[in-house]
Scaffold this motif. Structure first.
Motif, PDB file in Angstrom:
ATOM      1  N   ALA A 152     -23.345  18.398  -7.506  1.00 15.83           N
ATOM      2  CA  ALA A 152     -23.144  17.616  -6.287  1.00 15.83           C
ATOM      3  C   ALA A 152     -21.668  17.484  -5.949  1.00 15.83           C
ATOM      4  O   ALA A 152     -21.252  17.648  -4.796  1.00 15.83           O
ATOM      5  CB  ALA A 152     -23.773  16.235  -6.461  1.00 15.83           C
ATOM      6  N   LYS A 210     -20.156  20.837  -4.832  1.00 18.25           N
ATOM      7  CA  LYS A 210     -20.644  21.191  -3.494  1.00 18.25           C
ATOM      8  C   LYS A 210     -19.959  20.323  -2.440  1.00 18.25           C
ATOM      9  O   LYS A 210     -19.567  20.824  -1.373  1.00 18.25           O
ATOM     10  CB  LYS A 210     -22.156  21.010  -3.431  1.00 18.25           C
ATOM     11  CG  LYS A 210     -22.771  21.468  -2.105  1.00 18.25           C
ATOM     12  CD  LYS A 210     -22.616  22.971  -1.899  1.00 18.25           C
ATOM     13  CE  LYS A 210     -23.326  23.434  -0.656  1.00 18.25           C
ATOM     14  NZ  LYS A 210     -23.161  24.892  -0.425  1.00 18.25           N
ATOM     15  N   ALA A 211     -19.801  19.033  -2.727  1.00 15.91           N
ATOM     16  CA  ALA A 211     -19.140  18.136  -1.778  1.00 15.91           C
ATOM     17  C   ALA A 211     -17.702  18.571  -1.512  1.00 15.91           C
ATOM     18  O   ALA A 211     -17.242  18.586  -0.370  1.00 15.91           O
ATOM     19  CB  ALA A 211     -19.174  16.703  -2.310  1.00 15.91           C
ATOM     20  N   PHE A 238     -25.070   9.082  -4.602  1.00 16.26           N
ATOM     21  CA  PHE A 238     -26.098   9.759  -5.384  1.00 16.26           C
ATOM     22  C   PHE A 238     -26.202   9.138  -6.767  1.00 16.26           C
ATOM     23  O   PHE A 238     -25.200   8.948  -7.454  1.00 16.26           O
ATOM     24  CB  PHE A 238     -25.761  11.250  -5.524  1.00 16.26           C
ATOM     25  CG  PHE A 238     -26.555  11.959  -6.588  1.00 16.26           C
ATOM     26  CD1 PHE A 238     -27.931  12.114  -6.461  1.00 16.26           C
ATOM     27  CD2 PHE A 238     -25.942  12.470  -7.722  1.00 16.26           C
ATOM     28  CE1 PHE A 238     -28.667  12.755  -7.447  1.00 16.26           C
ATOM     29  CE2 PHE A 238     -26.664  13.130  -8.710  1.00 16.26           C
ATOM     30  CZ  PHE A 238     -28.040  13.266  -8.571  1.00 16.26           C
ATOM     31  N   PHE A 266     -25.609  16.481   2.600  1.00 15.28           N
ATOM     32  CA  PHE A 266     -24.228  16.310   3.064  1.00 15.28           C
ATOM     33  C   PHE A 266     -24.052  16.634   4.554  1.00 15.28           C
ATOM     34  O   PHE A 266     -22.922  16.620   5.043  1.00 15.28           O
ATOM     35  CB  PHE A 266     -23.293  17.203   2.243  1.00 15.28           C
ATOM     36  CG  PHE A 266     -23.165  16.793   0.797  1.00 15.28           C
ATOM     37  CD1 PHE A 266     -23.164  15.466   0.430  1.00 15.28           C
ATOM     38  CD2 PHE A 266     -23.050  17.754  -0.208  1.00 15.28           C
ATOM     39  CE1 PHE A 266     -23.040  15.080  -0.902  1.00 15.28           C
ATOM     40  CE2 PHE A 266     -22.918  17.385  -1.539  1.00 15.28           C
ATOM     41  CZ  PHE A 266     -22.919  16.050  -1.886  1.00 15.28           C
ATOM     42  N   TRP A 271     -28.382  20.095  -1.262  1.00 12.69           N
ATOM     43  CA  TRP A 271     -27.141  19.382  -0.950  1.00 12.69           C
ATOM     44  C   TRP A 271     -26.659  19.644   0.472  1.00 12.69           C
ATOM     45  O   TRP A 271     -25.997  18.798   1.079  1.00 12.69           O
ATOM     46  CB  TRP A 271     -26.066  19.732  -1.977  1.00 12.69           C
ATOM     47  CG  TRP A 271     -26.375  19.183  -3.335  1.00 12.69           C
ATOM     48  CD1 TRP A 271     -26.688  19.880  -4.458  1.00 12.69           C
ATOM     49  CD2 TRP A 271     -26.457  17.795  -3.691  1.00 12.69           C
ATOM     50  NE1 TRP A 271     -26.947  19.028  -5.499  1.00 12.69           N
ATOM     51  CE2 TRP A 271     -26.815  17.744  -5.058  1.00 12.69           C
ATOM     52  CE3 TRP A 271     -26.274  16.598  -2.989  1.00 12.69           C
ATOM     53  CZ2 TRP A 271     -26.970  16.533  -5.737  1.00 12.69           C
ATOM     54  CZ3 TRP A 271     -26.432  15.392  -3.660  1.00 12.69           C
ATOM     55  CH2 TRP A 271     -26.777  15.376  -5.014  1.00 12.69           C
TER      56      TRP A 271
END
Length: 343
Positions: free
Chosen positions: A152, A155-156, A7, A126, A122
């Motif tokens: 990001a 969240k990942a 990203f 993902f 996201w």
């Protein structure tokens, strides 16, 4: 293999032909470039499923051309978002001998600079992925871009992805009121695999390297201490990789790297690169090579050697993107670096 998601911002890259200076002749060579896109393209070239996420302006033929270029390289562009703003541009003047390379950014009010948390779905980006890669460039663009990068990463991690971050300190970008160390120190707490050079560690994390980057000579023991300081500061990190560049001139560099995984400190073979064509994107190729190696090779030493060899080769081609296959990199790892004609 699960996809690797990257990203960041993509830009139109404008460079004078050959080794000319800006507007020495009235033309520029137009390509695309951006650290995270460079990683995605390199990974796709190594056979790793790669998905690139960014924000581009809508109804924009140059942005559309970039999406087509991504697809040509085999990168999944399905998670790219369209939003208000412009497409960023950067100008690069390749250096030669004692004349350094120069980069001029024109990326204010770009689509990703204006993007904010909530603008990227996201869960879709993902979906099915196993790894997420980000750099310190996006958080340097604007406060809202920094907030989006932080969203990001968190969240990942919540979804169980491995998170890697190349610190990539860019002093000309940090203009919106916060220091790199203030922002990146917080983001780096959510990272599993760290990548940097000695300047990145000092300027983006505020950790003194204790090395002289201008002397052209490297004290590897100092880099071991630097890696240990970073690992001590950030207990979440599983490993820290640091590139070692000996800069004798714009055309002649020594190139190697080290890696500390808390149990062992590894160093790579050193390459003497005497006729650099373009060093822009070499660090991104290192990051992609390291991710490939950690995913596909049996040992971390082999992963490190692959990453250094891949990035060494990147110095030999113009443009941001890697143009080498796994087999070509492995040939260099095995010692085939004479440059003899293959026929």
């Amino acid at each position: 293999m699960k996809p690797v998601v990257t990203f960041g911002e993509i830009m139109l890259r404008l460079a004078p032909p050959g080794f000319e200076r800006f507007l020495q002749s009235p033309q520029f060579v137009a390509t695309f470039g951006g650290g995270e896109a460079n990683v995605a393209v390199a990974l796709a070239g190594f056979g790793v499923p790669a998905r690139y996420v960014t924000v581009l302006p809508p109804n924009h033929p140059i942005a559309d051309a970039f999406v087509g270029e991504l697809r040509r390289f085999g990168v999944d562009a399905s998670a790219i978002v369209r939003g208000k703003g412009r497409m960023g541009i950067y100008f690069v003047e390749p250096g030669a001998n004692q004349r350094p390379s120069k980069v001029v950014y024109d990326r204010d009010y770009s689509a990703i600079a204006l993007a904010k948390p909530g603008d990227v779905p996201w869960e879709k980006a993902f979906d099915g992925a196993g790894w997420f890669h980000v750099t310190g460039i996006t958080p340097a663009i604007s406060q809202s871009a920094a907030d989006l990068a932080f969203e990001a990463v968190t969240k990942a991690r919540a979804l169980g992805l491995t998170v890697s971050c190349d610190l990539n300190y860019r002093k000309n970008l940090w203009k919106y009121g916060k220091s790199a160390a203030e922002v990146m120190g917080e983001l780096f707490r959510h990272v599993d695999v760290g990548i940097a050079n000695e300047e990145d560690c000092q300027m983006a994390l505020g950790i003194e390297a204790g090395v002289d980057v201008e002397s052209g000579k490297l004290d590897v023991s100092a880099y071991r201490c630097l890696a240990e300081r970073v690992l001590e500061r950030f207990p979440n990190l599983k490993l820290m990789a640091i590139t070692l560049r000996e800069s004798f001139s714009a055309s002649h560099n020594g190139w190697s790297a080290c890696l500390h995984d808390r149990s062992q400190f590894l160093t790579s073979r050193r390459y003497d690169i005497t006729h650099i064509v373009d060093r822009v994107g070499a660090g991104d190729c290192f990051a992609a090579g390291l991710i490939y190696g950690l995913l596909c090779l049996p040992s971390r030493q082999e992963a490190l050697e692959f990453a250094v060899a891949a990035s060494c080769l990147k110095h030999s081609v113009p443009g941001d993107f890697n143009r080498f296959s796994v087999e070509e990199v492995n040939q260099l790892v095995r010692g085939a670096g004479s440059g003899r004609v293959q026929r």
